[in-house]
Design a protein around this motif. Structure first.
Motif: not given
Length: 248
Positions: A199-206, A219-221, A229-241
């Motif tokens: 379990l790793l604490p992270v910030k929502l940026s690349l 894949a993230l890049k 991506p700016k919002t939490e929803a944006d980063w969740a979508a990037i992880l989904n992809a």
């Protein structure tokens, strides 16, 4: 808010039905569901924090709305959808009935392992569902009964831990800070759970996400390059992809 202890009969009649007409087939109905719902009725009436003198700034809830929620107990049987609020400050679940909209009951959630909040329009594909589960892998034992929101789930899991604290008003006395309102302060911590159960604490940026999940770096890049991506929803979508959920 007028908070009273509800009768078991009223809880069963009102609790299992409110969202059934809007959201069909989302929960279990009948004797088994009512028996499980009855087990949650042992909770005491809840008292929501109120400000002293000048009022309260902020909210104790993860969402101020009463949202239909599917609750799953430790026997893995889901319940019929009921109106719910998650009080983060006191770490408790509150339920409302349609017949008595000014009443609220604190549920006995010791058997609850997960709940899913259903935002307006979900049945028509316009809203979203938000999954909360116990924070079993929390670094601190005291946080393991908390609920965390699951923002992404694939090989990796992105979790959002809500933390709220109450700062009391301080305006009396010669050395007061002249803070005239009680204030609920919010803090959010994001965690990425790896396939190895780290379990790793992270910030929502690349870069922080790439560092936490090196197997997903490329894949993230690639996914991030297709949007800004700016919002939490944006980063969740990037992880989904970058890390799609495995086929069931």
């Amino acid at each position: 808010m007028n908070l009273r202890q509800l009768s078991l009969l009223g809880l069963l009649l009102a609790g299992a039905a409110p969202s059934h007409a809007q959201i069909a087939n989302l929960g279990q109905e009948g004797t088994a569901a009512q028996a499980n719902l009855a087990a949650l009725a042992a909770g005491a009436p809840a008292v929501v924090p109120r400000g002293s003198s000048y009022g309260l700034i902020g909210s104790p809830y993860v969402d101020n709305r009463w949202l239909p929620a599917r609750i799953t107990l430790n026997n893995k049987i889901p319940l019929a959808a009921v109106p719910l609020k998650y009080d983060v400050l006191e770490q408790r679940l509150l339920m409302r009935t349609v017949e008595r909209p000014n009443d609220s009951l604190q549920l006995d959630d010791r058997r609850v392992v997960q709940f899913v909040l259903l935002e307006p329009g979900f049945a028509q594909g316009l809203g979203r569902q938000r999954t909360f589960r116990r924070f079993e892998e929390a670094p601190l034992a005291k946080n393991r009964p908390d609920y965390v929101e699951v923002l992404h789930e694939g090989r990796y899991t992105l979790l959002k831990h809500y933390v709220k604290s109450l700062k009391k008003a301080d305006f009396q006395g010669a050395y007061s800070s002249d803070r005239r309102y009680d204030e609920i302060e919010d803090k959010t911590v994001y965690y990425l759970r790896t396939p190895e159960a780290q379990l790793l604490p992270v910030k929502l940026s690349l870069r922080p996400l790439q560092a936490a999940a090196p197997a997903l770096a490329a894949a993230l890049k690639a996914a991030a390059s297709k949007q800004n991506p700016k919002t939490e929803a944006d980063w969740a979508a990037i992880l989904n992809a970058a890390d799609p959920a495995p086929a069931k």
